[in-house]
Design an enzyme around this catalytic site. Structure first.
Site, PDB file in Angstrom:
ATOM      1  N   HIS A 102       0.852  -1.196   0.000  1.00 48.64           N
ATOM      2  CA  HIS A 102       0.000   0.000   0.000  1.00 48.64           C
ATOM      3  C   HIS A 102       0.890   1.249   0.000  1.00 48.64           C
ATOM      4  O   HIS A 102       1.977   1.241   0.599  1.00 48.64           O
ATOM      5  CB  HIS A 102      -0.918   0.002   1.225  1.00 48.64           C
ATOM      6  CG  HIS A 102      -1.957   1.075   1.149  1.00 48.64           C
ATOM      7  ND1 HIS A 102      -1.697   2.370   1.506  1.00 48.64           N
ATOM      8  CD2 HIS A 102      -3.239   1.045   0.705  1.00 48.64           C
ATOM      9  CE1 HIS A 102      -2.790   3.099   1.289  1.00 48.64           C
ATOM     10  NE2 HIS A 102      -3.739   2.321   0.813  1.00 48.64           N
ATOM     11  N   GLU A 174      -3.799   2.553  -7.296  1.00 49.34           N
ATOM     12  CA  GLU A 174      -4.243   3.642  -6.432  1.00 49.34           C
ATOM     13  C   GLU A 174      -3.353   4.864  -6.628  1.00 49.34           C
ATOM     14  O   GLU A 174      -2.274   4.948  -6.024  1.00 49.34           O
ATOM     15  CB  GLU A 174      -4.166   3.212  -4.965  1.00 49.34           C
ATOM     16  CG  GLU A 174      -5.018   2.021  -4.622  1.00 49.34           C
ATOM     17  CD  GLU A 174      -5.293   1.962  -3.123  1.00 49.34           C
ATOM     18  OE1 GLU A 174      -6.458   2.098  -2.748  1.00 49.34           O
ATOM     19  OE2 GLU A 174      -4.341   1.827  -2.344  1.00 49.34           O
TER      20      GLU A 174
HETATM   21  P1  PGA Z   1      -9.537   6.219   0.340  1.00 48.47           P
HETATM   22  O1  PGA Z   1      -8.326   5.166   0.530  1.00 48.47           O
HETATM   23  O2  PGA Z   1     -10.694   5.444  -0.234  1.00 48.47           O
HETATM   24  O3  PGA Z   1      -9.820   6.729   1.705  1.00 48.47           O
HETATM   25  O4  PGA Z   1      -9.052   7.263  -0.623  1.00 48.47           O
HETATM   26  C1  PGA Z   1      -8.076   4.179  -0.433  1.00 48.47           C
HETATM   27  C2  PGA Z   1      -6.893   3.332   0.000  1.00 48.47           C
HETATM   28  O5  PGA Z   1      -5.900   3.889   0.480  1.00 48.47           O
HETATM   29  O6  PGA Z   1      -6.916   2.095  -0.137  1.00 48.47           O
END
Ligand code: PGA
Length: 261
Positions: A102, A174
């Site tokens: 992540h 992401e």
């Molecule tokens: P968020 O986080 O939906 O709060 O933007 C997504 C993530 O970090 O997996």
């Protein structure tokens, strides 16, 4: 073969085990009220380590239509690694998924693509599925080099895996600038990178592997933007942070397929 979307709620550093039990129960009731169909989307909660046993107990005990998983794992199997959690320990708690790499682990704990690839491998070796995260920061997006940057991350993260493992993996794209900022990538932005990732997988591991691998989008996904994002051909799910802490909101995200029905 159609890919079943995976809607995963990444709770991050939120909720103790008592609060976790409450949210899982509420989520399950809400999904039941909404007539959730598990064949249309898979729902998972990715919880803090200390919540796992309680979450497992309630989901298994009440046969709830949810999967669960962890937010990180050690590359080590055992030994003098204070504070670490091994993949076998997570497998013993019947975790289905483990998030690796992540952007918050990359940023605050210096995790590299090579380490993340090793983590993905130990997750598979323990019989679970890694959710392998990638994504660019704002400067890279602004420079217009985000596609090649993300493909570079993915190339190294997937390197230790076999084609069969890549086919079974989940990749989460992401964009860092969209995480927790309320700044959601457009559906076209999400598709551009998710499509490029699938293209890379096809090149490196073959067409069948690329057809099978599930690619999620993550970054400020909410009930009011999930339908458009999920409408993109190469987006097979969402990794949801903030919005997964609210049962009603997350249930709507899980049930994106029923919107307007
Ligand atoms: P968020 O986080 O939906 O709060 O933007 C997504 C993530 O970090 O997996």
């Amino acid at each position: 073969m159609a890919r079943t979307p995976l809607m995963a709620g990444n709770w991050k550093l939120n909720l103790n085990h008592v609060e976790a039990t409450g949210l899982v129960q509420k989520l399950a009731w809400t999904l039941k009220d909404f007539r959730y169909d598990q064949t249309k989307s898979e729902a998972a909660v990715i919880v803090p380590f200390t919540d796992l046993r309680s979450v497992q107990t309630i989901i298994e005990g009440d046969k709830l239509p949810l999967f669960w998983g962890a937010q990180d794992v050690s590359v080590h199997a055992s030994g003098a690694f204070t504070g670490e959690i091994a993949a076998d320990m997570l497998a013993k708690l019947n975790c289905s998924y483990v998030v690796v790499g992540h952007s918050e682990r990359r940023e605050y704990h210096g995790e590299t693509d090579a380490l993340i690839g090793q983590k993905a491998k130990v997750v598979f070796d323990a019989g679970m599925t890694p959710i392998i995260c990638c994504g660019e920061v704002l400067e890279i997006r602004k420079a217009g080099t985000h596609v090649e940057y993300v493909l570079g991350q993915i190339k190294e993260c997937l390197a230790p895996l076999t084609a069969e493992q890549v086919a079974a993996a989940v990749i989460a794209y992401e964009p860092v600038w969209a995480i927790g900022t309320g700044e959601v990538a457009t559906p076209q932005d999400a598709q551009e990178v998710c499509g490029a990732i699938r293209g890379y997988v096809a090149e490196a591991f073959g067409e069948a592997t690329a057809e099978a691998v599930r690619i999620q989008y993550g970054g400020s996904v909410k009930a009011n933007n999930v339908v458009e994002i999920m409408g993109q051909p190469d987006v097979d799910g969402a990794l949801v942070g903030g919005a997964s802490l609210n049962a009603d909101e997350f249930a709507k995200i899980v049930m994106f397929y029923a919107a307007g029905a």
